[in-house]
Design a protein around this motif. Structure first.
Motif, PDB file in Angstrom:
ATOM      1  N   THR A  69      19.493 -17.107  40.526  1.00 19.82           N
ATOM      2  CA  THR A  69      18.074 -16.732  40.572  1.00 19.82           C
ATOM      3  C   THR A  69      17.512 -17.023  41.967  1.00 19.82           C
ATOM      4  OG1 THR A  69      17.813 -17.180  38.224  1.00 19.82           O
ATOM      5  CG2 THR A  69      15.802 -17.216  39.549  1.00 19.82           C
ATOM      6  N   GLU A  70      17.799 -18.217  42.476  1.00 15.62           N
ATOM      7  CA  GLU A  70      17.247 -18.610  43.782  1.00 15.62           C
ATOM      8  C   GLU A  70      17.772 -17.700  44.889  1.00 15.62           C
ATOM      9  OE1 GLU A  70      16.990 -23.248  42.343  1.00 15.62           O
ATOM     10  OE2 GLU A  70      18.353 -22.740  43.958  1.00 15.62           O
ATOM     11  N   LEU A  71      19.055 -17.373  44.819  1.00 15.01           N
ATOM     12  CA  LEU A  71      19.633 -16.500  45.846  1.00 15.01           C
ATOM     13  C   LEU A  71      19.010 -15.106  45.778  1.00 15.01           C
ATOM     14  CD1 LEU A  71      23.445 -17.380  45.774  1.00 15.01           C
ATOM     15  CD2 LEU A  71      22.069 -17.098  47.831  1.00 15.01           C
ATOM     16  N   CYS A  72      18.907 -14.563  44.573  1.00 10.76           N
ATOM     17  CA  CYS A  72      18.340 -13.211  44.436  1.00 10.76           C
ATOM     18  C   CYS A  72      16.896 -13.204  44.940  1.00 10.76           C
ATOM     19  CB  CYS A  72      18.394 -12.751  42.977  1.00 10.76           C
ATOM     20  SG  CYS A  72      20.044 -12.329  42.436  1.00 10.76           S
ATOM     21  N   GLN A  73      16.169 -14.261  44.615  1.00  4.30           N
ATOM     22  CA  GLN A  73      14.774 -14.319  45.080  1.00  4.30           C
ATOM     23  C   GLN A  73      14.726 -14.443  46.601  1.00  4.30           C
ATOM     24  OE1 GLN A  73      13.391 -17.490  42.529  1.00  4.30           O
ATOM     25  NE2 GLN A  73      12.567 -16.060  41.009  1.00  4.30           N
ATOM     26  N   ALA A  74      15.655 -15.198  47.176  1.00  2.72           N
ATOM     27  CA  ALA A  74      15.673 -15.358  48.635  1.00  2.72           C
ATOM     28  C   ALA A  74      15.881 -14.004  49.328  1.00  2.72           C
ATOM     29  CB  ALA A  74      16.776 -16.333  49.043  1.00  2.72           C
ATOM     30  N   TYR A  75      16.585 -13.095  48.647  1.00  5.83           N
ATOM     31  CA  TYR A  75      16.821 -11.765  49.231  1.00  5.83           C
ATOM     32  C   TYR A  75      15.813 -10.733  48.723  1.00  5.83           C
ATOM     33  CZ  TYR A  75      20.830 -13.371  51.784  1.00  5.83           C
ATOM     34  OH  TYR A  75      21.627 -14.033  52.689  1.00  5.83           O
ATOM     35  N   GLY A  76      14.748 -11.213  48.110  1.00  3.99           N
ATOM     36  CA  GLY A  76      13.609 -10.331  47.795  1.00  3.99           C
ATOM     37  C   GLY A  76      13.682  -9.638  46.455  1.00  3.99           C
ATOM     38  N   ALA A  77      14.629 -10.038  45.590  1.00  3.51           N
ATOM     39  CA  ALA A  77      14.729  -9.363  44.293  1.00  3.51           C
ATOM     40  C   ALA A  77      13.630  -9.831  43.349  1.00  3.51           C
ATOM     41  CB  ALA A  77      16.101  -9.651  43.663  1.00  3.51           C
ATOM     42  N   ALA A  78      13.243  -8.939  42.450  1.00  6.96           N
ATOM     43  CA  ALA A  78      12.394  -9.329  41.319  1.00  6.96           C
ATOM     44  C   ALA A  78      13.360  -9.726  40.213  1.00  6.96           C
ATOM     45  CB  ALA A  78      11.531  -8.147  40.893  1.00  6.96           C
ATOM     46  N   VAL A  79      13.381 -11.005  39.899  1.00  4.72           N
ATOM     47  CA  VAL A  79      14.407 -11.508  38.973  1.00  4.72           C
ATOM     48  C   VAL A  79      13.877 -11.618  37.556  1.00  4.72           C
ATOM     49  CG1 VAL A  79      15.956 -13.438  38.437  1.00  4.72           C
ATOM     50  CG2 VAL A  79      15.522 -12.809  40.819  1.00  4.72           C
ATOM     51  N   GLU A  80      14.616 -11.010  36.648  1.00  8.91           N
ATOM     52  CA  GLU A  80      14.363 -11.221  35.216  1.00  8.91           C
ATOM     53  C   GLU A  80      15.436 -12.184  34.729  1.00  8.91           C
ATOM     54  OE1 GLU A  80      13.069  -9.672  31.212  1.00  8.91           O
ATOM     55  OE2 GLU A  80      12.963  -8.255  32.867  1.00  8.91           O
ATOM     56  N   ARG A  81      15.016 -13.209  33.984  1.00 11.53           N
ATOM     57  CA  ARG A  81      15.989 -14.212  33.551  1.00 11.53           C
ATOM     58  C   ARG A  81      16.175 -14.182  32.042  1.00 11.53           C
ATOM     59  NH1 ARG A  81      13.745 -19.718  35.456  1.00 11.53           N
ATOM     60  NH2 ARG A  81      11.912 -18.859  34.471  1.00 11.53           N
ATOM     61  N   ILE A  82      17.427 -14.354  31.624  1.00  8.62           N
ATOM     62  CA  ILE A  82      17.677 -14.652  30.211  1.00  8.62           C
ATOM     63  C   ILE A  82      17.956 -16.144  30.168  1.00  8.62           C
ATOM     64  CG2 ILE A  82      19.218 -14.285  28.249  1.00  8.62           C
ATOM     65  CD1 ILE A  82      19.688 -11.462  29.188  1.00  8.62           C
ATOM     66  N   VAL A  88      19.448 -12.174  35.553  1.00  7.18           N
ATOM     67  CA  VAL A  88      20.300 -13.369  35.652  1.00  7.18           C
ATOM     68  C   VAL A  88      20.386 -14.049  34.285  1.00  7.18           C
ATOM     69  CG1 VAL A  88      20.546 -15.664  36.698  1.00  7.18           C
ATOM     70  CG2 VAL A  88      19.686 -13.761  38.080  1.00  7.18           C
ATOM     71  N   ILE A  89      21.622 -14.299  33.848  1.00  7.55           N
ATOM     72  CA  ILE A  89      21.787 -15.184  32.682  1.00  7.55           C
ATOM     73  C   ILE A  89      21.754 -16.599  33.240  1.00  7.55           C
ATOM     74  CG2 ILE A  89      23.262 -15.919  30.776  1.00  7.55           C
ATOM     75  CD1 ILE A  89      24.498 -13.154  30.722  1.00  7.55           C
ATOM     76  N   GLU A  90      20.649 -17.269  33.016  1.00  2.64           N
ATOM     77  CA  GLU A  90      20.446 -18.587  33.617  1.00  2.64           C
ATOM     78  C   GLU A  90      20.682 -19.642  32.541  1.00  2.64           C
ATOM     79  OE1 GLU A  90      16.941 -19.028  36.460  1.00  2.64           O
ATOM     80  OE2 GLU A  90      16.791 -20.830  35.243  1.00  2.64           O
ATOM     81  N   ALA A  91      21.936 -20.088  32.466  1.00 11.81           N
ATOM     82  CA  ALA A  91      22.309 -21.010  31.378  1.00 11.81           C
ATOM     83  C   ALA A  91      22.544 -22.420  31.890  1.00 11.81           C
ATOM     84  CB  ALA A  91      23.547 -20.484  30.666  1.00 11.81           C
ATOM     85  N   GLY A  92      22.176 -22.678  33.135  1.00 11.03           N
ATOM     86  CA  GLY A  92      22.379 -24.011  33.702  1.00 11.03           C
ATOM     87  C   GLY A  92      22.107 -24.003  35.192  1.00 11.03           C
ATOM     88  N   LYS A  93      22.563 -25.061  35.836  1.00  6.87           N
ATOM     89  CA  LYS A  93      22.287 -25.290  37.253  1.00  6.87           C
ATOM     90  C   LYS A  93      22.781 -24.120  38.142  1.00  6.87           C
ATOM     91  CE  LYS A  93      21.233 -28.038  40.656  1.00  6.87           C
ATOM     92  NZ  LYS A  93      19.824 -27.991  40.957  1.00  6.87           N
ATOM     93  N   PHE A  94      23.958 -23.583  37.816  1.00 13.62           N
ATOM     94  CA  PHE A  94      24.505 -22.549  38.690  1.00 13.62           C
ATOM     95  C   PHE A  94      23.898 -21.180  38.397  1.00 13.62           C
ATOM     96  CE2 PHE A  94      27.365 -26.130  38.915  1.00 13.62           C
ATOM     97  CZ  PHE A  94      27.308 -26.349  40.282  1.00 13.62           C
ATOM     98  N   GLY A  95      23.419 -20.996  37.165  1.00 13.63           N
ATOM     99  CA  GLY A  95      22.629 -19.808  36.877  1.00 13.63           C
ATOM    100  C   GLY A  95      21.343 -19.833  37.702  1.00 13.63           C
TER     101      GLY A  95
END
Ligand code: PLP
Length: 379
Positions: A93-106, A82-89
């Protein structure tokens, strides 16, 4: 008298002809008359999304289409970038985690964006990453992602490119197919000039393969169910009949204007707004890739941005947005997406000058307006 103006980055004003279209009596969502409307919307959405693929319609706010994307392409344990550059990024992340993903963030930092090369490096290091998620326009900061370059990076990898264009579609040129965007999601209440309540997603052949292969247990947001119904010119459940009247009207208006004209209008309104706030001695919040959808502005050091928002609303009838999360009180955001004209911008800038002066910021009245006028009067 209580005349009001809405310049928030969603919801946005709805044109009078669209409001009138939505005053039509309700018809049944499985009737031939409704299917004709649905069919016209399918075609119009493809043109708007610049895709040959079906654009799926959900009765939901934009987040619904984001959830549909994640629910259908992420299995527990999948890696997501996830390119997490603000609130919607953060929402990706939160959605992917809710579905069990291992999230790597930029994390480029709010107000900034990373180059596509950063994503390429992550995909090289972990070729198993299922999908890259980003915002076309990160509405919380007014920064855009380098979509074209991200498309090139993802096209040559196993990863899908999933783009949140909730606030960008219809304001910025996003050639979905040409740029290789696998899932593009959007919502009705921003540049599409509709009330909240519809969400959209286009899905590429590469993404459909993943959807079919994973066969995730999604129900309301099943992409497969929604596609099957769309191919019969209807939704899988009760369609939002009124909003579909509006969608048809908006798509006709946008087709009459032409996408190029619409994007050029957004560029000009954005340039005028940015020129105005700079002329008033203010600073743009977006440090990289400033968006044409909205202008995010840093409040002067000794002024709470929420006071600017409140005074514009209460004293002038103009609603703009403040900052979200850690930016609350620090920035204010003026939207120029959708049904906004140059005159709306001039009015807002004029009122902003008065408000800033009232709050003790040294402003020469008319300076921002003149800067905006200079841009707006260019051919
Ligand atoms: N993504 C972006 C970039 C947005 O601007 C918004 C809304 O502000 C959303 C997602 C969420 O959309 P909604 O509030 O319609 O669910």
């Amino acid at each position: 008298m209580n005349k009001t103006y809405l310049l928030t980055p969603g919801p946005t004003p709805v044109p009078p002809e669209v409001l009138l279209a939505m005053a039509e009596p309700i018809i049944h969502h499985r009737s031939p008359a409704f299917r004709a409307i649905f069919r016209e919307c399918r075609e119009g959405l493809k043109r708007l999304f610049q895709t040959e693929q079906e654009v799926l319609i959900f009765v939901a706010s934009g987040t619904g289409a984001m959830e549909a994307a994640v629910a259908n392409i992420i299995a527990p344990g999948d890696r997501a970038l996830v390119i997490e550059a603000g609130k919607f990024g953060e929402r990706w992340t939160e959605l992917c985690q809710a579905y069990g993903a291992a999230v790597e963030r930029i994390l480029p930092g709010w107000g900034h964006m990373c180059p596509a090369a950063d994503v390429a490096a992550k995909l090289k290091a972990d070729p198993g990453i299922r999908a890259v998620f980003c915002q076309a326009n990160e509405t919380s900061t007014g920064v855009c992602a380098p979509l074209k370059e991200l498309g090139e990076v993802c096209r040559n990898s196993g990863a899908l490119l999933v783009v949140d264009a909730v606030s960008a579609l219809g304001a910025m040129d996003i050639p979905t197919d040409r740029w290789g965007i696998d899932i593009l999601v959007s919502g009705s209440q921003k540049a599409l000039m509709l009330p909240p309540g519809l969400a959209f997603a286009s899905v590429s052949p590469k993404a459909w393969k993943v959807v079919e292969q994973l066969n995730r247990p999604s129900y309301y947001f099943s992409l497969t169910k929604t596609l099957k119904a769309a191919q019969k010119d209807q939704g899988p459940y009760t369609s939002a009949v009124t909003l579909m009247y509006g969608l048809r009207a908006v798509l006709r208006m946008m087709a009459d204007d032409g996408l190029e004209t619409i994007f050029a209008r957004h560029r000009k309104l954005s340039a005028a707004t940015k020129a105005a706030v700079l002329a008033l001695g203010l600073t743009l919040y977006a440090k990289d890739n400033p968006s044409d959808c909205l202008t995010a502005v840093e409040a002067p050091a000794n002024i709470d941005a929420q006071d600017i928002v409140a005074k514009l609303r209460d004293g002038h009838g103009i609603t703009i947005a403040g900052g979200q999360a850690q930016l609350k009180g620090k920035i204010f955001r003026i939207s120029h997406m959708g049904y906004i004209s140059g005159s709306d911008i001039l009015l807002t800038v004029a009122a902003l000058e008065q408000v800033l002066r009232d709050l003790g910021h040294s402003v020469q009245l008319g300076q921002g307006v003149a800067a905006a006028q200079a841009v707006l009067s260019q051919p």
